[in-house]
Design an enzyme around this catalytic site. Sequence first.
Site, PDB file in Angstrom:
ATOM      1  N   ASP A  95       0.782   7.696 -10.035  1.00 38.44           N
ATOM      2  CA  ASP A  95      -0.090   7.134 -10.932  1.00 38.44           C
ATOM      3  C   ASP A  95      -0.910   6.107 -10.479  1.00 38.44           C
ATOM      4  O   ASP A  95      -1.312   5.043 -11.455  1.00 38.44           O
ATOM      5  CB  ASP A  95       0.584   6.897 -12.317  1.00 38.44           C
ATOM      6  CG  ASP A  95      -0.438   6.638 -13.575  1.00 38.44           C
ATOM      7  OD1 ASP A  95      -1.508   7.103 -13.588  1.00 38.44           O
ATOM      8  OD2 ASP A  95      -0.017   6.042 -14.552  1.00 38.44           O
ATOM      9  N   ASP A  98       0.795  -1.265   0.070  1.00 33.41           N
ATOM     10  CA  ASP A  98       0.066  -0.033  -0.021  1.00 33.41           C
ATOM     11  C   ASP A  98       0.920   1.216   0.098  1.00 33.41           C
ATOM     12  O   ASP A  98       1.949   1.449   0.873  1.00 33.41           O
ATOM     13  CB  ASP A  98      -0.743  -0.039   1.326  1.00 33.41           C
ATOM     14  CG  ASP A  98      -1.748   1.239   1.298  1.00 33.41           C
ATOM     15  OD1 ASP A  98      -1.407   2.315   1.026  1.00 33.41           O
ATOM     16  OD2 ASP A  98      -3.082   0.946   1.570  1.00 33.41           O
TER      17      ASP A  98
END
Length: 263
Positions: free
Chosen positions: A150, A132
């Site tokens: 992104d 994460d």
Amino acid sequence: MSRHDPSPSLPEPSQPSGASGEPPLRPFIQESGTTRTLHFSEKVIQSRMSTLNPDALDLEYTRMMMGFVLFTPAPADILMVGLGGGSLAKFCYRYLARSRIEVVEIDSGVIALRDAFLVPRDDARFRVVQADAADHLRGLRDAADVLLLDGFGDSGIPDALCSAEFYADCYEALRDDGILVINFHLNHPNHRDYLDRVRASFGASMFEVVDDDMTNSIVFACKGERLDDPAAAELKRPESIPKDAWRQLMPTLRVIGATRELK
């Protein structure tokens, strides 16, 4: 870098699930002629690759994100959030040959498709980390010269990756004069709020470039004053950037340079 085989054996694509309450959508691949695309659903292309030129940047927004080379043409360390089909990762690996590249991707299904998109194997200067990104960047200090964000799912940027706290962590993860580059959806209802959150950490050292179809907003922010360097407007190829890469990027770099001048 060795030339890739443009026709690998593809994994069986997962079928997207669209019904409420069903498991999260799994990434899948579609083929059309010499084009290979990554999807979480039929409606949105997450990444696109030409099998004839797999290291090229096939989508305009990716060429816009490479605009950081105007200000930092030879970064020692590049940190990327979001692997997708690996377009930016492959381009940087091939053309920024002295840069170390780390890509953080949360979805094991995306990582499982890396061979289908001819993403390089992990080695001394390239690695993909399953994590994460919000957790990965928390507490990171002076780790990168360039940070590319992104990280998209089918419904957009996860909340944790567009919070004020996350952008503060991005600031700390960058070295002095480090550059943050973010891909946003221009028409997202919270777009202006996201820009304000970036500005809260980076101050006035930021600017925005919008693509031709008014879909993607690419934001550049700097931990320092490098974005104000007048040499960036000269659009002169640095020795560290190969001619082939410069030719691919030049039309987009002109737009970025003009936008920077108007700031």
